[in-house]
Design a protein around this motif. Sequence first.
Motif, short mmCIF file in Angstrom:
data_model
loop_
_atom_site.label_atom_id
_atom_site.label_comp_id
_atom_site.label_asym_id
_atom_site.label_seq_id
_atom_site.Cartn_x
_atom_site.Cartn_y
_atom_site.Cartn_z
N HIS A 60 0.81 -1.22 0.00
CA HIS A 60 0.00 0.00 0.00
C HIS A 60 0.85 1.28 0.00
O HIS A 60 0.65 2.15 -0.86
CB HIS A 60 -0.96 -0.01 1.19
N LEU A 63 2.49 1.94 -3.41
CA LEU A 63 1.66 2.32 -4.56
C LEU A 63 0.93 3.64 -4.37
O LEU A 63 0.54 4.28 -5.35
CB LEU A 63 0.63 1.22 -4.83
N ALA A 102 -7.04 4.65 -11.76
CA ALA A 102 -6.54 3.29 -11.92
C ALA A 102 -5.52 2.94 -10.84
O ALA A 102 -5.59 1.87 -10.21
CB ALA A 102 -5.92 3.13 -13.31
N MET A 103 -4.56 3.83 -10.61
CA MET A 103 -3.55 3.57 -9.60
C MET A 103 -4.14 3.63 -8.19
O MET A 103 -3.68 2.92 -7.29
CB MET A 103 -2.41 4.58 -9.72
N GLY A 106 -5.58 0.35 -7.51
CA GLY A 106 -4.49 -0.59 -7.25
C GLY A 106 -3.91 -0.43 -5.86
O GLY A 106 -3.52 -1.42 -5.22
N ALA A 107 -3.84 0.80 -5.35
CA ALA A 107 -3.32 1.02 -4.00
C ALA A 107 -4.35 0.70 -2.93
O ALA A 107 -4.00 0.33 -1.80
CB ALA A 107 -2.86 2.47 -3.86
N LEU A 109 -6.55 -1.75 -2.90
CA LEU A 109 -6.72 -3.19 -2.64
C LEU A 109 -5.79 -3.69 -1.53
O LEU A 109 -6.28 -4.28 -0.55
CB LEU A 109 -6.50 -3.97 -3.93
#
Length: 228
Positions: A60, A63, A102-103, A106-107, A109
């Motif tokens: 985490h 990202l 988008a990023m 991703g962070a 999750l």
Amino acid sequence: MPPGPRVRSPCLKRSAPTERCSSSWSFYRDWQFTRRSVIAHHTHTSGTGSTAALHGHPLHPMLVGFPIALFIGAFVTDLAYLAAGDAFWARASFWLLVGGLAMGLGAALPGAIDLLTIKHARSWRLAWMHGLLNIGVLLLALANMVLRWEDMAGAVLPYGLPLSAVSVALLAVTGWLGGEMVFQHGVGVSRSVGASGNKLHEHAPAVPSRNDAGHHHEQDGRKQPPER
């Protein structure tokens, strides 16, 4: 070599009023006790570790810097569009929002995995506030992107720029909460940090007693023997 001058409490002077000295000393003692207690309370003594990690490194925090930079970039390019009037900056804002969303997902999750699997974090309101506010940032970015879909330049005002500004403000709050969790409470920090027997644990301040605070203050007021 004789010792340097020492700062002595005015209460040690015979001319000082007794009541004023008693009150001043009581205030000083309580202030020192409160200050040391707060420092000890906010110093973690061991890390919690991370469930979503790669070779022991939490994913985490690795990202989360990307969506922060991209969302701030979208706010800056909105301002650039208003200043220059060039549609390039409006298009740049749109694609920065796409990349940030988008990023951000991703962070989010690995952050959600850590929140739900680390008991130390799951029991804190602070951690839930951090997570919910980050979800709010992603929802604002999604709305901001959808509003710009058909007219990237025309949507900068009255919708795009205010939404970008609110997102940046929320990122400042969530960033502070995330730092509080990591640096003050050890969430995501390796379990070896501050573990029993570790040298780092020796530096964690202990909560002093009021008697200890008074004892140290009395020692400060006494004359120390000269060095031989």
